[in-house]
Each structure stands twice: as structure tokens, then as C-alpha cells.
Scaffold this active site. Structure first.
Site: not given
Ligand code: FAD
Length: 468
Positions: A394, A397
Site C-alpha cells: 500500500c 503505508c
């Protein structure tokens, strides 16, 4: 003394929790107590207590730090989010919208920052330019002053030096882009399940000095877990030297901080017009409630405080570097840069005045050969973790993971460079110790994240106060 306190407070907490389940004699245990009653008093391996940190952070540091991090110098971070994962190929790039990162258009970033992307100050930039020019000429350029040649040599050495705890991104790569951290905040993204667990598992299993035979408790990927393994794990942790135990606790503290943020800025509601973000109490309880997590949650919150103390200590040690008159927070706007430097120094002096700093002198204090080996192990494990960040599926992230690991790596580099910092000249180029702009931005933003987590714990404590 510290341990006895922790034990006593833990014991009182446990008795309180157990006792309250019977017969209504005791006042009922609130949801807040289930998360926080074991997160108080002295921290293991430290002389500091949680309440002192709360007061210091929430009222004195947090508001000023937020103001600093909103400034141009600190909000733009250059990062390469396209580096391939060096460990495995099957990264599923999560397609969630909340994982997207919007890089800056080139006209959004102040020119001063773009031109100073590598080094921290105008002086430094001039030296680097001279160096690059010399390289282009292909020979030792006699016109470079002796001082400049020496600085350039030292800096080249510095950039591949063994003092760096992180594998730094190649920010000169065409794939590296500026990101506005204020427009891409760390919050709930929906990145979870086996992909996220795999990253955390690799970090803990392969990089936290753990013997192969011992599984971590409660890991969703670990099979056959049980009480006896849990006990083995903690007796193993207890048996470790203080440095190796610290390494595990730093990573666990970072993990806890990320999970506090995603619970505090959770996607509560989504309509076609807008998204509503806010505190998700259930999410927080599932991760940190002492009973729901069989005692793990409060331990993790204590690790978060431990991480806070380590980064705080590093900031207090590096004050002389920032106090030097030729250090600038260079964005090209002289008045603004001077104001921000004043704010930065104000914050650093506040940090220096903290009365219960972590005593890092016990680190690597044993036999010199043994200490050097341990420091090198520490560094290699940490660099490995920074490379694992390229495997996070992600992008949001990955961005915050990379930044926080680089920030923590910079904090460790500072703690292990104490003598170099102490020997720095008061003005002129510093040959032995310096920090790049990337390191400075990541150091302060990483600390800003932990400081925000500590503040969020107060918010959750208040929200949980009335829930039984
Ligand atoms: P996880 O948090 O995935 O934990 C896995 C296991 O590790 C747990 O079952 C437990 O056994 C153990 N564990 C949990 N916490 C700790 C701790 N503090 N110390 C020691 N052990 C622990 N999600 C977002 O929504 N936003 C983000 O910005 C974000 N950033 C991330 C950055 C990275 C680098 C990674 C790897 C993940 C990130 N995630 C983010 C995902 C998030 O951290 C969780 O993995 C996800 O929410 C799933 O949570 P979980 O409850 O399944 O357990």
C-alpha cells in the site's frame, strides 16, 4: 527500583482487574482502565514514567512540534516509492483509493528545497556544486580550496559510511518524487490481512534477534501458538541483553504507533460527497485492550513510550548540530527560514530540559569488541528492515513506513555519534558528522508521529472513560 515499580503497578493492576469481576464489591472496571491501567508508572529499562511523558508531550511539545512540521521545510519529503521489493515478487499492490499517494507537481515545491534536495544548507550546497564541477572536470581541481576538498572527501565518505542505519533511497533517481506530507496523512487505509501480516512477520521473525525456534505470541501467521510458547517468548526476551531487547521494543513501538494512528483517523463514514475520519474506539480496543489481547496491548503501548524516549534522547543530543550559525532550514525565503530555525531551537531546548532522559550510556557499554559487533548487528538488521519497506503493498503505508524507519535510523545514528557531535566545530563545515535534509525531515516527522500517538492515547483514554 524501576523494575520493582513496574512489577508492583502491574500486580496492583492485575489484582484490580481480577477483583472487579466478582460480586460488585469493587467499582466496575472501565474500558479505559482495561487499555491503560497497566500502561502507567516506570518503563522497563528506563528511569522514566509514563505520566511524566504524557504531561511533557501533550502540553509542552506537541503543539509546537505540529507548527514546525507544517512549515515548507518539513512538509516536503522526497521518496522513491517505485523501488522493487528485494525479497519477493508477488506484491499485490492494494488497489484501494486510500492507499494512493499524490506526488507534488514540480511547481508546488519551493525552489530552494528542490535545489537543496541533497544537503541541508546553502553552504553545503555550494560545496557539493563545487564537488560536482570538479568531478566533471575529471581531475583533482586545484582551484578548490583545501577546506572544500577536505569537506567533499569527508562527505563522500559519510554518505556510504557505516554510521547509516538505513538503506537510503536514491533520491536522485528519476523515480524519486516530492510528496507533501500534509496532503497525504498517515491514517486508516484498509491495508490488512495476509499481505500486511507477512511484512510484520518478516520484520519480527527475521530481524529482531530472535532464535528460530521461538514463535511470537498471537501472530495470526504463526501456527500452533499457545500459552507455553508465549511464556518462552517472554523469558527469551527477558534473557536478552538490553540492546537486543531494545531493538524488539523499538519495532514493536513503531507498530503500535501505526496502529494507534489508523484507529484515531479511521474511515467512519463515506458518502459520494465526502469521507468522515475520526476515532474508532472498537478498533483501538481490539488492538490494545488488556483482556482482549491477553495482556499484549498494554505491553505494546509501553513499547511506544520506549520509542518516544529513544527519539527524544537523540533530539536532545543533536542540539549542537542545529545551533551552528551556518545551519539553515533552507527553503529560499530568508525571513521564513530564520523564524523556523528559531522555533526549531526552541523545541530542541524544551526537549533538552526534559528531566528523565533515557540513559543510552548503558548501550554497547561492555567489552569493546563485543560492543562493536553488537552495534554492527544492530545496523544490519535495521538496514534490512528499511529494505522490507519496499515490499509494503500500500503506497501510503509504504511512504510513512519508509519515513519513520529513516527517522528512527537517523535517531540511532545520532545516539551512536555522540563523540563526533561533541567534537564538532562551532562554525564552518562539520567534517565528521552531518545530516542530510532527508534525514532531518524524516527525524522530525517520525518523532512527530510518535508524539501524535502519545497525544492520541490521551484522546482515547477520555473517550473510553465512560464505557464499561
Ligand atoms: P497487525 O497489526 O497486522 O499485527 C500482526 C500481528 O502482530 C498481530 O496479530 C500481533 O500478534 C502482533 N502485533 C500487533 N501489534 C504489535 C506490536 N505493537 N508489537 C508486537 N507485536 C504486535 N494500515 C493502515 O490502515 N494505515 C497505515 O498507515 C498503515 N501503515 C502500515 C505500515 C507498515 C509498514 C505495515 C507493515 C502495515 C501498515 N498498516 C497500515 C497495516 C496495519 O499495521 C495492520 O497490519 C493492519 O491493520 C492489520 O492489523 P491486525 O490487527 O491484523 O494486526
Amino acid at each position: 527500583m524501576g523494575r520493582r515499580w513496574v512489577f508492583l503497578i502491574g500486580l496492583v493492576g492485575a489484582v484490580w482487574l481480577l477483583g472487579s469481576g466478582h460480586g460488585g464489591q469493587q467499582p466496575p472496571v472501565t474500558a479505559a482502565q482495561r487499555c491503560f491501567c497497566q500502561v502507567s508508572g516506570y518503563l522497563d529499562d528506563c528511569t522514566c514514567d509514563v505520566e511524566t511523558i504524557d504531561r511533557f508531550n501533550n502540553y509542552r511539545l506537541f503543539p509546537r512540534l505540529q507548527k514546525l512540521l507544517e512549515s515548507d521545510y518539513f512538509r516536503y519529503y522526497k521518496v522513491n516509492l517505485k523501488r522493487p521489493c528485494p525479497f519477493w515478487n508477488d506484491i499485490s499492490q492494494c488497489g484501494r483509493r486510500d492507499c494512493a499517494v499524490r506526488p507534488c507537481q514540480s511547481d508546488e515545491v519551493p525552489d530552494g528545497i528542490k535545489s537543496a534536495s541533497y544537503k541541508y544548507s546553502e553552504v553545503a550546497n555550494n560545496l557539493i556544486e563545487e564537488c560536482e564541477q570538479a568531478e566533471r572536470l575529471g581531475a583533482v581541481d586545484e582551484s578548490l580550496s583545501e577546506e572544500t576538498q577536505k569537506a567533499v572527501l569527508q562527505w563522500t565518505k559519510h554518505d556510504d559510511s557505516s554510521d547509516n542505519f538505513c538503506e537510503a533511497d536514491d533520491i536522485q533517481s528519476p523515480d524519486a518524487e516530492y510528496v507533501d506530507l500534509l496532503l497525504n496523512p498517515e491514517r486508516y487505509t484498509g491495508y490488512k490481512g495476509p499481505d500486511a501480516w507477512k511484512i510484520w512477520n518478516v520484520i519480527y521473525e527475521e530481524n529482531c534477534f530472535k532464535p528460530q525456534t521461538i514463535k511470537r505470541p498471537l501472530s495470526p501467521l504463526a501456527s500452533g501458538q499457545g500459552k507455553s510458547e508465549e511464556n518462552t517468548f517472554y523469558s527469551w526476551l527477558e534473557g536478552l541483553c538490553v540492546e537486543k531487547r531494545a531493538f524488539y521494543r523499538l519495532i514493536s513501538g513503531l507498530h503500535a504507533s501505526i496502529n494507534v494512528h489508523l484507529s484515531a483517523r479511521y474511515l467512519l463514514q463515506e458518502t459520494w460527497l465526502e469521507k468522515k475520519w475520526g476515532h474508532n474506539i472498537t478498533e483501538f480496543q481490539q488492538r490494545f485492550d488488556g483482556i482482549l489481547t491477553e495482556g499484549e496491548g498494554p505491553r505494546r503501548l509501553k513499547n511506544l513510550y520506549f520509542l518516544y524516549l529513544i527519539e527524544l534522547r537523540a533530539l536532545s543530543k543533536v542540539v549542537p548540530f542545529f545551533e551552528r550559525p551556518d545551519f539553515q532550514l533552507f527553503t529560499g525565503n530568508k525571513v521564513h527560514d530564520a523564524e523556523k530555525k528559531m522555533l526549531l531551537l526552541e523545541i530542541l531546548h524544551e526537549i533538552k530540559s526534559f528531566p528523565l532522559h533515557f540513559d543510552e550510556n548503558s548501550f554497547f557499554a561492555g567489552d569493546k569488541k563485543e560492543a562493536n559487533k553488537l552495534k554492527e548487528d544492530f545496523r544490519l538488521h535495521f538496514r534490512n528492515i528499511s529494505r522490507i519497506m519496499d515490499c509494503v503493498g500500500c503506497f501510503k503505508c509504504r511512504l510513512w513506513g519508509k519515513l519513520q524507519i529513516q527517522g528512527l535510523g537517523t535517531a540511532l545514528k545520532i545516539l551512536f555519534s555522540e563523540k563526533l557531535i561533541a567534537n564538532m566545530p562551532e562554525s564552518g563545515p562539520s567534517y565528521e558528522f552531518h545530516l542530510t535534509r532527508q534525514e532531518i525531515v524524516s527525524l522530525f516527522n517520525a518523532f512527530g508521529r510518535i508524539s501524535t500517538s502519545v497525544k492520541e492515547l490521551e484522546n482515547f483514554r477520555n473517550l473510553l472513560q465512560n464505557i464499561h
